[in-house]
Design a protein around this motif. Structure first.
Motif, PDB file in Angstrom:
ATOM      1  N   GLN A   1       0.829  -1.207   0.000  1.00  0.00           N
ATOM      2  CA  GLN A   1       0.000   0.000   0.000  1.00  0.00           C
ATOM      3  C   GLN A   1       0.866   1.261   0.000  1.00  0.00           C
ATOM      4  O   GLN A   1       0.533   2.253  -0.652  1.00  0.00           O
ATOM      5  CB  GLN A   1      -0.943   0.012   1.210  1.00  0.00           C
ATOM      6  N   ASP A   2       1.985   1.222   0.717  1.00  0.00           N
ATOM      7  CA  ASP A   2       2.911   2.354   0.713  1.00  0.00           C
ATOM      8  C   ASP A   2       3.468   2.570  -0.690  1.00  0.00           C
ATOM      9  O   ASP A   2       3.605   3.710  -1.133  1.00  0.00           O
ATOM     10  CB  ASP A   2       4.041   2.111   1.719  1.00  0.00           C
ATOM     11  N   GLY A   3       3.779   1.484  -1.366  1.00  0.00           N
ATOM     12  CA  GLY A   3       4.266   1.600  -2.751  1.00  0.00           C
ATOM     13  C   GLY A   3       3.212   2.218  -3.654  1.00  0.00           C
ATOM     14  O   GLY A   3       3.528   3.066  -4.504  1.00  0.00           O
ATOM     15  N   TYR A   4       1.960   1.825  -3.503  1.00  0.00           N
ATOM     16  CA  TYR A   4       0.877   2.417  -4.295  1.00  0.00           C
ATOM     17  C   TYR A   4       0.766   3.916  -4.023  1.00  0.00           C
ATOM     18  O   TYR A   4       0.605   4.717  -4.950  1.00  0.00           O
ATOM     19  CB  TYR A   4      -0.459   1.750  -3.995  1.00  0.00           C
ATOM     20  N   MET A   5       0.823   4.282  -2.767  1.00  0.00           N
ATOM     21  CA  MET A   5       0.708   5.701  -2.419  1.00  0.00           C
ATOM     22  C   MET A   5       1.878   6.497  -2.975  1.00  0.00           C
ATOM     23  O   MET A   5       1.708   7.615  -3.453  1.00  0.00           O
ATOM     24  CB  MET A   5       0.623   5.881  -0.905  1.00  0.00           C
ATOM     25  N   ASN A   6       3.080   5.918  -2.937  1.00  0.00           N
ATOM     26  CA  ASN A   6       4.258   6.593  -3.505  1.00  0.00           C
ATOM     27  C   ASN A   6       4.095   6.746  -5.001  1.00  0.00           C
ATOM     28  O   ASN A   6       4.460   7.797  -5.569  1.00  0.00           O
ATOM     29  CB  ASN A   6       5.543   5.829  -3.163  1.00  0.00           C
ATOM     30  N   ALA A   7       3.561   5.713  -5.669  1.00  0.00           N
ATOM     31  CA  ALA A   7       3.365   5.788  -7.114  1.00  0.00           C
ATOM     32  C   ALA A   7       2.358   6.868  -7.468  1.00  0.00           C
ATOM     33  O   ALA A   7       2.496   7.571  -8.465  1.00  0.00           O
ATOM     34  CB  ALA A   7       2.929   4.450  -7.659  1.00  0.00           C
ATOM     35  N   LEU A   8       1.320   7.017  -6.646  1.00  0.00           N
ATOM     36  CA  LEU A   8       0.300   8.031  -6.915  1.00  0.00           C
ATOM     37  C   LEU A   8       0.799   9.440  -6.681  1.00  0.00           C
ATOM     38  O   LEU A   8       0.367  10.387  -7.333  1.00  0.00           O
ATOM     39  CB  LEU A   8      -0.925   7.777  -6.025  1.00  0.00           C
ATOM     40  N   THR A   9       1.702   9.590  -5.719  1.00  0.00           N
ATOM     41  CA  THR A   9       2.161  10.950  -5.373  1.00  0.00           C
ATOM     42  C   THR A   9       3.450  11.334  -6.065  1.00  0.00           C
ATOM     43  O   THR A   9       3.894  12.470  -5.929  1.00  0.00           O
ATOM     44  CB  THR A   9       2.356  11.065  -3.856  1.00  0.00           C
ATOM     45  N   ASP A  10       4.094  10.439  -6.800  1.00  0.00           N
ATOM     46  CA  ASP A  10       5.331  10.796  -7.509  1.00  0.00           C
ATOM     47  C   ASP A  10       5.011  11.847  -8.555  1.00  0.00           C
ATOM     48  O   ASP A  10       4.097  11.730  -9.364  1.00  0.00           O
ATOM     49  CB  ASP A  10       5.945   9.566  -8.180  1.00  0.00           C
ATOM     50  N   GLY A  11       5.778  12.896  -8.563  1.00  0.00           N
ATOM     51  CA  GLY A  11       5.602  13.957  -9.542  1.00  0.00           C
ATOM     52  C   GLY A  11       4.641  15.041  -9.090  1.00  0.00           C
ATOM     53  O   GLY A  11       4.510  16.058  -9.766  1.00  0.00           O
ATOM     54  N   PHE A  12       3.953  14.857  -7.981  1.00  0.00           N
ATOM     55  CA  PHE A  12       3.046  15.885  -7.503  1.00  0.00           C
ATOM     56  C   PHE A  12       3.726  16.708  -6.409  1.00  0.00           C
ATOM     57  O   PHE A  12       4.439  16.186  -5.587  1.00  0.00           O
ATOM     58  CB  PHE A  12       1.761  15.291  -6.927  1.00  0.00           C
ATOM     59  N   GLY A  13       3.429  17.985  -6.392  1.00  0.00           N
ATOM     60  CA  GLY A  13       3.880  18.862  -5.300  1.00  0.00           C
ATOM     61  C   GLY A  13       5.368  19.150  -5.347  1.00  0.00           C
ATOM     62  O   GLY A  13       5.880  19.772  -4.454  1.00  0.00           O
ATOM     63  N   GLY A  14       6.040  18.727  -6.331  1.00  0.00           N
ATOM     64  CA  GLY A  14       7.486  18.955  -6.413  1.00  0.00           C
ATOM     65  C   GLY A  14       7.815  20.307  -7.028  1.00  0.00           C
ATOM     66  O   GLY A  14       7.802  21.313  -6.381  1.00  0.00           O
ATOM     67  N   ALA A  15       8.063  20.324  -8.268  1.00  0.00           N
ATOM     68  CA  ALA A  15       8.537  21.547  -8.904  1.00  0.00           C
ATOM     69  C   ALA A  15       7.400  22.183  -9.616  1.00  0.00           C
ATOM     70  O   ALA A  15       7.400  22.796 -10.529  1.00  0.00           O
ATOM     71  CB  ALA A  15       9.674  21.227  -9.838  1.00  0.00           C
TER      72      ALA A  15
END
Length: 95
Positions: free
Chosen positions: A81-95
């Protein structure tokens, strides 16, 4: 030497005084005994009430034994589940 003469009435008076003092002492001790037993009875009643609550709180403890064998599976699923959440949030809120 002084002789103390004690009449029959005097002896009965002394015996009566000793008897009254002894009776009062026995009555006082009985009152202490009654108060103590009442206190013990009240404490035991309170203890029985609390014991019922403790039994209710601990009734499910044997079910916790069934949790231990599946803890590894729970941890594995949490990692997934942590991996899923990381996949969903990758690229968001960064630059």
């Amino acid at each position: 030497m002084i002789e103390l003469a004690l009449t029959n009435h005097g002896a009965w008076g002394i015996a009566l005084i000793i008897g009254v003092v002894a009776a009062l002492a026995v009555a006082a001790l009985l009152l202490v005994l009654i108060r103590t037993t009442t206190s013990i009875r009240n404490s035991a009643h309170s203890l029985l009430e609390v014991a019922g609550q403790v039994a209710g709180n601990t009734a499910n403890i044997p079910q916790l034994e069934a949790t231990a064998p599946v803890l590894g599976q729970i941890v594995e699923e949490a990692v997934v589940q942590d991996g899923y959440m990381n996949a969903l949030t990758d690229g968001f809120g960064g630059a």
